[in-house]
Motif scaffolding. Sequence first.
Motif, short mmCIF file in Angstrom:
data_model
loop_
_atom_site.label_atom_id
_atom_site.label_comp_id
_atom_site.label_asym_id
_atom_site.label_seq_id
_atom_site.Cartn_x
_atom_site.Cartn_y
_atom_site.Cartn_z
N HIS A 293 0.83 -1.21 0.00
CA HIS A 293 0.00 0.00 0.00
C HIS A 293 0.86 1.26 0.00
CE1 HIS A 293 -3.91 1.87 0.27
NE2 HIS A 293 -3.52 2.63 1.27
N THR A 294 2.04 1.17 0.59
CA THR A 294 2.93 2.34 0.60
C THR A 294 3.46 2.64 -0.80
OG1 THR A 294 4.95 1.08 1.03
CG2 THR A 294 3.71 1.82 2.94
N LEU A 295 3.37 1.67 -1.72
CA LEU A 295 3.84 1.93 -3.09
C LEU A 295 2.89 2.86 -3.83
CD1 LEU A 295 5.11 -1.59 -4.18
CD2 LEU A 295 6.42 0.33 -3.26
N GLY A 296 1.78 3.14 -3.17
CA GLY A 296 0.90 4.15 -3.73
C GLY A 296 -0.11 3.60 -4.69
N ASP A 297 -0.65 4.48 -5.47
CA ASP A 297 -1.84 4.15 -6.24
C ASP A 297 -1.56 3.42 -7.54
OD1 ASP A 297 -3.47 5.24 -4.35
OD2 ASP A 297 -3.36 7.25 -5.20
N LYS A 298 -0.29 3.13 -7.81
CA LYS A 298 0.02 2.57 -9.13
C LYS A 298 -0.50 1.15 -9.31
CE LYS A 298 3.91 5.15 -11.00
NZ LYS A 298 5.29 4.99 -11.50
N ILE A 299 -0.63 0.41 -8.23
CA ILE A 299 -1.06 -0.99 -8.38
C ILE A 299 -2.57 -1.02 -8.61
CG2 ILE A 299 -1.13 -3.29 -7.35
CD1 ILE A 299 1.21 -2.45 -5.59
N GLY A 300 -2.98 -1.29 -9.85
CA GLY A 300 -4.40 -1.25 -10.16
C GLY A 300 -5.07 -2.61 -10.14
N GLY A 301 -4.28 -3.66 -10.03
CA GLY A 301 -4.83 -5.02 -10.06
C GLY A 301 -3.69 -6.02 -9.94
N SER A 405 7.07 5.08 -16.61
CA SER A 405 5.87 4.25 -16.74
C SER A 405 4.82 4.64 -15.72
CB SER A 405 6.25 2.78 -16.56
OG SER A 405 5.09 1.98 -16.50
N SER A 406 3.56 4.41 -16.08
CA SER A 406 2.47 4.65 -15.12
C SER A 406 2.18 3.39 -14.32
CB SER A 406 1.21 5.08 -15.87
OG SER A 406 0.79 4.03 -16.72
N LYS A 407 2.86 2.28 -14.63
CA LYS A 407 2.58 1.02 -13.97
C LYS A 407 3.42 0.86 -12.69
CE LYS A 407 -0.19 0.01 -17.32
NZ LYS A 407 -0.08 -1.02 -18.35
N ALA A 408 2.93 0.01 -11.80
CA ALA A 408 3.69 -0.28 -10.58
C ALA A 408 4.86 -1.21 -10.92
CB ALA A 408 2.78 -0.95 -9.55
N PHE A 409 5.99 -1.01 -10.27
CA PHE A 409 7.18 -1.84 -10.47
C PHE A 409 7.53 -2.56 -9.17
CE2 PHE A 409 9.54 -0.91 -14.50
CZ PHE A 409 8.48 -0.29 -15.13
N CYS A 437 5.57 -12.49 -2.22
CA CYS A 437 5.34 -11.42 -3.19
C CYS A 437 4.06 -11.68 -3.98
CB CYS A 437 6.54 -11.32 -4.12
SG CYS A 437 6.31 -10.10 -5.43
N ALA A 438 3.94 -12.90 -4.51
CA ALA A 438 2.77 -13.22 -5.34
C ALA A 438 1.49 -13.16 -4.53
CB ALA A 438 2.94 -14.60 -5.97
N ARG A 439 1.52 -13.69 -3.31
CA ARG A 439 0.32 -13.66 -2.47
C ARG A 439 -0.13 -12.22 -2.21
NH1 ARG A 439 2.28 -18.38 0.36
NH2 ARG A 439 3.60 -17.08 1.66
N ALA A 440 0.84 -11.35 -1.89
CA ALA A 440 0.50 -9.97 -1.58
C ALA A 440 -0.07 -9.26 -2.80
CB ALA A 440 1.73 -9.23 -1.05
N ILE A 441 0.54 -9.47 -3.96
CA ILE A 441 0.06 -8.82 -5.18
C ILE A 441 -1.36 -9.29 -5.49
CG2 ILE A 441 0.33 -8.70 -7.69
CD1 ILE A 441 3.36 -8.69 -7.24
N CYS A 442 -1.60 -10.59 -5.35
CA CYS A 442 -2.93 -11.13 -5.66
C CYS A 442 -3.99 -10.56 -4.73
CB CYS A 442 -2.92 -12.66 -5.60
SG CYS A 442 -1.94 -13.41 -6.91
N ALA A 443 -3.70 -10.54 -3.43
CA ALA A 443 -4.69 -10.04 -2.46
C ALA A 443 -4.92 -8.55 -2.66
CB ALA A 443 -4.23 -10.33 -1.04
N TYR A 444 -3.84 -7.82 -2.83
CA TYR A 444 -3.96 -6.37 -2.97
C TYR A 444 -4.63 -5.99 -4.28
CZ TYR A 444 -2.76 -1.45 -2.49
OH TYR A 444 -2.82 -0.08 -2.37
N GLY A 445 -4.24 -6.67 -5.34
CA GLY A 445 -4.81 -6.40 -6.65
C GLY A 445 -6.29 -6.71 -6.69
N ALA A 446 -6.70 -7.80 -6.05
CA ALA A 446 -8.12 -8.15 -6.01
C ALA A 446 -8.91 -7.07 -5.28
CB ALA A 446 -8.32 -9.51 -5.33
N TRP A 447 -8.32 -6.55 -4.21
CA TRP A 447 -8.98 -5.47 -3.47
C TRP A 447 -9.16 -4.24 -4.36
CZ3 TRP A 447 -6.51 -0.82 -1.50
CH2 TRP A 447 -7.38 -0.03 -0.73
#
Lengths: 698, 698
Positions: A293-301, A405-409, A437-447
């Motif tokens: 979440h601290t990476l900000g708004d770039k993670i859209g999914g 890029s506008s995407k999250a890295f 890493c994968a678990r966090a991205i999946c949970a956060y992205g789904a949210w």
Amino acid sequence: MSMQALLGPRSIAVIGASDNKARIGGVPVDLLKRARFERLYPVNPKNETIQGLKAYPDIESVPEKVDLVIIALSADATLPMLERCHALGIPSALVYASGYAETNEPEGNARQDALMAFARSSGMRIAGPNCMGNANFTDAIFTSFGQSFQPGEPAGHTALLTQSGNMCATVFRMARRAGVTFSHVINTGNEACVDFSDYLDYLAADSATQAAVCYIEELRDGAKFLAVAARFRAAGKMLAVYKVGASEKGAEATRSHTAALAGDSAAYDAAFARAGVVRAGELSGLADLAYLHTLGDKIGGSNCAVLSISGAAGAILADALALGGGDVPTLPPHVQQGLSAQIPGHSMVSNPVDLTGNIVNSNDFLSECIRLASEPDDIDVVLLYLPGNFLTQALDQVEKAAAASSKAFIVIDTFAMADRERLAAHGIGYFDDFDRCARAICAYGAWKKNDEIPMPPGAPSAAWPEIAADRMALSETESKDALVAFGVPVVHDAVVQTADEVRAVASKIGFPLVAKLVSPDVAHKTEHGLIRLGLKNEAETLEAFETIMAKAASMNVRIEGVTLEPNLSGGVEILAGATHDPVFGWMLTVGLGGIWTELMKDACNALLPIDAAGAEAMLRSLKGFKLLDGYRGAPKADVKAAAQAIAALGDAVMAGGERLREVEINPLLVMPEGQGAVAVDALVLLNAKTGTEEKELA
Amino acid sequence: MSMQALLGPRSIAVIGASDNKARIGGVPVDLLKRARFERLYPVNPKNETIQGLKAYPDIESVPEKVDLVIIALSADATLPMLERCHALGIPSALVYASGYAETNEPEGNARQDALMAFARSSGMRIAGPNCMGNANFTDAIFTSFGQSFQPGEPAGHTALLTQSGNMCATVFRMARRAGVTFSHVINTGNEACVDFSDYLDYLAADSATQAAVCYIEELRDGAKFLAVAARFRAAGKMLAVYKVGASEKGAEATRSHTAALAGDSAAYDAAFARAGVVRAGELSGLADLAYLHTLGDKIGGSNCAVLSISGAAGAILADALALGGGDVPTLPPHVQQGLSAQIPGHSMVSNPVDLTGNIVNSNDFLSECIRLASEPDDIDVVLLYLPGNFLTQALDQVEKAAAASSKAFIVIDTFAMADRERLAAHGIGYFDDFDRCARAICAYGAWKKNDEIPMPPGAPSAAWPEIAADRMALSETESKDALVAFGVPVVHDAVVQTADEVRAVASKIGFPLVAKLVSPDVAHKTEHGLIRLGLKNEAETLEAFETIMAKAASMNVRIEGVTLEPNLSGGVEILAGATHDPVFGWMLTVGLGGIWTELMKDACNALLPIDAAGAEAMLRSLKGFKLLDGYRGAPKADVKAAAQAIAALGDAVMAGGERLREVEINPLLVMPEGQGAVAVDALVLLNAKTGTEEKELA
């Protein structure tokens, strides 16, 4: 207002303050002193000074009406002291003492009851008891007797709330290691007077707090939690929860530990889904979600472009993302062509992209590959596997690409050699473990992608009939009649005893009909010709009625009449039922037939209320949904009608209130498309009626 | 013998040796020099010396016939050099070069084919190509161009084998951090000539190696792997595998990456289960399993006594263990009483045990609690949650209790402050993460408890009939006849055209019978009276035959005869089929009915051969097994007979060999107990017959 006094006090008295910095009454004095908290008043009749500060013999001697008292006394001494503080007008208190309901003993329970009664009558905000205290990093206020939260730690935008002191310290350490900084750390203890949602309510409005990560054993008031979760969601703040008790043993341990109400694990799942809460499947996930979440708004999914110097790592990440509910979308042909032109040999470029070890040889190679792979609209996150020296060499290019890029890295370095701070400064995420890493991205992205299930309007469409006070259940017919009023289509049936009754009833039910003898004396009605199927009109029905009555008379059995009911053929059986969870209230369960739900656990839960769209989403989430969707050449079932019937059931249940114990339609027969869905059987179980519940059922 | 030359050479030549310690040809010279490997011969025509050693202009000048040549040349130069080495009698080689089959290009494939042909004809053991080389810590021999494995690291008893250089380094680092020491680290590369199982075969006999942990993308020869896994098991050595490719994307990435045969993920699962391989669900699990194995023989299973200073941690661990397939058995009443007497208040003592923070106050309290909780026979592991200072204070007591107990001890400290070396010296395990710890205990414990599925004797009980070369499938009748020979009970049916044929056939099929007209012209046979059920004897059957034939004649339709088949009622439908996996061969799938398997994925796989006990275990593992076990008052089904039929199917499939493509019984009707199970339908699909397969089917 008084939560402000508790969590952001301008003045604090520590009652039972100790000169020893390591003791419970000494730690908060030490921490607050070191944090340069000025209006701090140690209270201890035995000392002139405490840790160099003037000590006061009693709370009455303290020269101002403080916002908060920290009570570091025994359980027995605590309530009398709270009464004295309240007499002085002090608005809030924090109680360290244990010896309350957590003991599961009568004495402790009585203490907690007395504390709660005092809090109610006085209006004082009393945190704990049996709590470790809190840390407010925004304002540098430390009210904890634990040593984990130290002055001088940087303040941040994440709040940590836990129902366990140890887990509080554990998650805090894990998250700090990842670079997460905090606004508040709150240990809620027994929550006798201030409960979990009270803290969340404060944080939802706290401008410093952008996310809350929570360790939860049990919630007491589900509705309050749902309301505050909605406030988090409306404010765009993340609310992430790790809930223990998913297994029977875990739930048992939790109940014993907290003496809280035992909510059903499935009800928590349904509630968190409804409330848009991010679930962490493991405790460490809380730290990882706070970090993301601290990476900000770039993670859209959670759709990732995976670029890796190792084909193996690409495959591992693809597995982990797919199993977690994320995706590794195939890149469009022109992107694949562009990547192929960059990468020597016939490497995999469809996604995951195998960069090969070639990145060490070229300066612009990597940034060009990243640019290409990050472009497609369906890519949310650029996930790079660059271990150890590869990352060191590539960091300039990664930073360049991320900036453009506008995407999250997010970078993964399993050698754990990455310069975390440099990456953080460029807004680039970092993990050293594939699966976390994968678990966090999946949970956060789904949210991030989750759209809230719309709530239907709350007003019930009908009312329940009068139910006699001694009833504990309704009959099938009564149950159906009650549900019909709310719009649940039911199979009407009726017992008829005369030809006139046949004429009156048959047209109401509709043709074709089935006629059956009602008699306690006949077991095999089909074999005795006492059931007649497919009666197409009134004349056939009358003939069948007379024949059955005559046959029964000839058999010399008791005759209670003949049941008339519609002759249904085709259709798929589903079930829909509502049970009442002590924490979250009415929970709807939808599944396919008895065996499917019972043996295969192929059922779906959701909190009520629900509308038809929500009910349809539940049906579509079943593994066995294909049975409703034209399986093996069968006609598609009337899913819309089934969803409407389920929503109507929900409406009825919500209107029924506390008198209802359980309501079930089983089966709900879903006919081919256009032909509707009907409740073939229905059951309403009731709670005993008490004086205070008179108002519940009209 | 020649694997010994490859993995434990006494003399090594490095061809393409470099004076630069950082280059591919320089790293192994540097490592071997630093490891004081004496008979080391750098070969490079351009240098007089290499890293201070005399350099040889060509391999022919090297003064002894070395055990191993390391070839650090380009792909094109490699094969000619191998030929020269072989001419000198050198038994083994290690090829670093890439540019072979991993490129997925014709040129690379041709190179690999040529290399394989040379290896076959010469008998030389050639590791790689496209491999990073190995490290033999037992004998301090380093043949890798990677820097991860350094001389001076302590030697140990775990072997690490990977099909990826990067994952090799990653797992090595993770495991070293946990204190695991290694015998061998092997990176297998393309496995063109020496494959994964060849290395395992060597390690199964290697006295220094007690366990092997493996990263696997694809295996080529399933039978060879199963054989060597059995050797590991027989020697009591652990074989643990992380297999990538569980998801479609992951499998795709793997195939592209290794260009290996695509085995089915389900076949790997079945093979690993059959072989007693421990599965790691995450890459980090390999390090954790290696670590657990070093704790020695004390871990007998995954039943844990959980003792925790935090009720929360106890609940978290109970959840994680239960979800991973382990258990937290309820402690016997006398143990609970003993614990209650030790722990103040009414703490949870049933397991997990909440020690409360009291352990800081008493010296003998903790060791007594541990002693009590570890005593019951069904406890395999004592799992202690003691974070940070709690562990520091309690360490003496934990060590004392561990020394006095025969059970395994594992400590969790989520603050990661534990003195790992001191714990290791006392044989006490240590983790800093709840979930990794629980996953490892569950996987390792299940392996320890696992009894191998007994293999039935290999000789087939019958033979397949002659099948014409152009056939691609057998008819239902042919399929059943073939299976009957192996003991599969089938529903016999037969088409009869005369009363004599009725008499001949009916008694063979058995009564009651069903008779049906066979005609391409009649759609609704029931309605025309062309099906007759429940024929109890020959007379009734003859009468029905004559009636049907007469009726059909009167309808003026084509008459092909009348089918006679048994009139079965009751019973539960299951399916059993065998498919051929390219890696592991015949895999059996057993499931309940079509919908159950298709929609619910409620099916179970196992490699063939299998005996009736194994088949029964498969049936019992189905979620829907209750349908066979007297569900809702139905009679129990004849599971033993079903298992025998399935085992007989397996026998038939194994005897059929390569001509068979797929064999399925669907449904296998399982009748009530004592009444057997019969194949109602059967299907045999065939492969095209080629000249070389003539021998396969008798």
